[in-house]
Design a protein around this motif. Structure first.
Motif, mmCIF file in Angstrom:
data_model
loop_
_atom_site.group_PDB
_atom_site.id
_atom_site.type_symbol
_atom_site.label_atom_id
_atom_site.label_comp_id
_atom_site.label_asym_id
_atom_site.label_seq_id
_atom_site.Cartn_x
_atom_site.Cartn_y
_atom_site.Cartn_z
ATOM 1 N N PHE A 185 0.820 -1.216 0.000
ATOM 2 C CA PHE A 185 0.000 0.000 0.000
ATOM 3 C C PHE A 185 0.852 1.264 0.000
ATOM 4 O O PHE A 185 0.483 2.263 0.619
ATOM 5 N N ALA A 186 1.966 1.213 -0.698
ATOM 6 C CA ALA A 186 2.859 2.378 -0.734
ATOM 7 C C ALA A 186 2.154 3.601 -1.323
ATOM 8 O O ALA A 186 2.420 4.739 -0.917
ATOM 9 N N ALA A 187 1.226 3.360 -2.257
ATOM 10 C CA ALA A 187 0.502 4.466 -2.889
ATOM 11 C C ALA A 187 -0.831 4.739 -2.205
ATOM 12 O O ALA A 187 -1.636 5.542 -2.698
ATOM 13 N N GLY A 188 -1.081 4.099 -1.047
ATOM 14 C CA GLY A 188 -2.326 4.309 -0.321
ATOM 15 C C GLY A 188 -3.310 3.170 -0.517
ATOM 16 O O GLY A 188 -3.032 2.180 -1.212
ATOM 17 N N PHE A 189 -4.469 3.324 0.080
ATOM 18 C CA PHE A 189 -5.495 2.288 0.045
ATOM 19 C C PHE A 189 -6.299 2.433 -1.253
ATOM 20 O O PHE A 189 -7.472 2.828 -1.263
ATOM 21 N N THR A 190 -5.638 2.098 -2.353
ATOM 22 C CA THR A 190 -6.258 2.236 -3.665
ATOM 23 C C THR A 190 -6.879 0.910 -4.098
ATOM 24 O O THR A 190 -6.546 -0.158 -3.559
ATOM 25 N N ALA A 191 -7.760 0.976 -5.089
ATOM 26 C CA ALA A 191 -8.383 -0.243 -5.598
ATOM 27 C C ALA A 191 -7.336 -1.203 -6.150
ATOM 28 O O ALA A 191 -7.425 -2.423 -5.958
ATOM 29 N N GLU A 192 -6.321 -0.667 -6.828
ATOM 30 C CA GLU A 192 -5.271 -1.508 -7.397
ATOM 31 C C GLU A 192 -4.495 -2.227 -6.297
ATOM 32 O O GLU A 192 -4.176 -3.417 -6.407
ATOM 33 N N ALA A 193 -4.182 -1.497 -5.218
ATOM 34 C CA ALA A 193 -3.439 -2.105 -4.120
ATOM 35 C C ALA A 193 -4.283 -3.163 -3.417
ATOM 36 O O ALA A 193 -3.804 -4.263 -3.105
ATOM 37 N N VAL A 194 -5.546 -2.871 -3.164
ATOM 38 C CA VAL A 194 -6.430 -3.805 -2.456
ATOM 39 C C VAL A 194 -6.619 -5.095 -3.253
ATOM 40 O O VAL A 194 -6.632 -6.192 -2.691
ATOM 41 N N ALA A 195 -6.728 -4.972 -4.570
ATOM 42 C CA ALA A 195 -6.996 -6.140 -5.408
ATOM 43 C C ALA A 195 -5.893 -7.185 -5.316
ATOM 44 O O ALA A 195 -6.150 -8.386 -5.470
ATOM 45 N N GLY A 196 -4.657 -6.755 -5.031
ATOM 46 C CA GLY A 196 -3.547 -7.707 -5.002
ATOM 47 C C GLY A 196 -3.024 -8.048 -3.630
ATOM 48 O O GLY A 196 -2.195 -8.954 -3.499
ATOM 49 N N ALA A 197 -3.477 -7.355 -2.583
ATOM 50 C CA ALA A 197 -2.933 -7.561 -1.244
ATOM 51 C C ALA A 197 -3.681 -8.681 -0.523
ATOM 52 O O ALA A 197 -4.922 -8.671 -0.475
ATOM 53 N N PRO A 198 -2.967 -9.650 0.061
ATOM 54 C CA PRO A 198 -3.638 -10.725 0.806
ATOM 55 C C PRO A 198 -4.499 -10.168 1.945
ATOM 56 O O PRO A 198 -4.066 -9.295 2.697
#
Length: 297
Positions: free
Chosen positions: A180-193
């Motif tokens: 989540f270096a760029a914040g709680f974005t949709a892209e980050a959430v989609a790939g984070a366990p």
């Protein structure tokens, strides 16, 4: 139809609570044949099948009102006997079945039980289920009271709002830096366990949609234990929504960080219980309300 037989009602409750005719027979100290005969006689009196003979046995739609009646009669009978015998005679135990969501059970609910006066005379049968599903056990008569997210009263029950349990999105600092270096974005959430309590638990997905505006489906680890799920977060296996009462300690020590500062999810909770003139229910309700006034939003 004549009045219902109390022994048959007790047997119905035992079959559903224990899950089988054999187990109910052991509980009631009778033969399995006697259990079967009582259930058959009750079904003939009502004119409906009351128990589904599966593993475990469950009440049918027609059996649910009778199961609830059996529980109500048993509670009132035990209270009356305890009052009649008095403290010098031991009074006897009054058994109360309550269903609570896991996060309440891990935070504020034990304090409510500890506040009950003369609690030595009570025997609690605590069940655990998701707050969106706990009311089902009230409907089928399995429990006397429930902590639930359902604001509409179940038939034959009273409902009171308790407050809201606040959840915050937590992970370790290292996990946050990696995912989540760029914040709680949709892209980050989609790939984070993501760590989820069980398949009924939708708190995380509700928060994801509220923040990102999208119904995302990230990779999931299931961990049906509140302490276990918290430890998995601390070990960096994923992120999850954590009750604020639990999250505060890890945030204060820096073991975890808030992935979405300023954002949270509040889950309203309600207390529902049978509509009975019961001293036990009155005392339990007062204790629950006193604790939640202090600990919930």
């Amino acid at each position: 139809m004549e009045g219902l037989d109390s022994a048959q009602l007790r047997t119905l409750a035992a079959v559903v609570a224990e899950g089988s005719f054999d187990a109910a027979a052991r509980l009631l100290h009778v033969t399995p044949s006697a259990v079967s005969q009582r259930i058959k006689a009750l079904e003939e009196a009502v004119g409906q099948v009351l128990v589904r003979r599966v593993r475990p046995c469950v009440a049918t739609e027609a059996g649910r009102p009778l199961l609830r009646l059996a529980g109500q009669l048993a509670l009132l009978e035990r209270e009356a006997l305890a009052d009649a015998r008095g403290p010098l005679a031991g009074g006897g135990l009054v058994r109360v079945a309550v269903v609570v969501n896991a996060d309440s059970l891990a935070t504020w609910f034990p304090a409510a039980l500890a506040r009950l006066p003369q609690r030595a005379g009570l025997s609690f049968d605590l069940r655990q289920d998701d707050q969106d599903h706990t009311a089902e056990l009230l409907r089928d008569g399995s429990v006397t009271a429930a902590v639930t997210a359902q604001r509409e009263a179940v038939q034959g029950c009273r409902v009171q709002r308790l407050g809201a349990m606040r959840y915050r999105a937590l992970s370790t600092p290292e996990f946050a830096a990696d995912h989540f270096a760029a914040g709680f974005t949709a892209e980050a959430v989609a790939g984070a366990p993501l760590l989820v309590f069980d398949r009924k638990d939708r708190v995380q997905h509700r928060f994801i949609r509220a923040v990102t505006g999208r119904p995302l489906d990230p990779p999931v680890h299931y961990a049906p234990s509140v302490p276990g799920l918290s430890e998995l977060i601390r070990l960096g296996l994923g992120w999850s929504m954590v009750p604020e009462q639990i999250a505060e300690a890890d945030l204060a020590t820096g073991r975890c960080v808030d992935l979405a500062p300023g954002r949270h999810l509040d889950v309203p909770l309600y207390w529902q219980h049978w509509r009975l003139a019961s001293n036990v229910l009155t005392a339990l309700t007062a204790a629950v309300r006193a604790v939640t006034t202090e600990r919930l939003r």
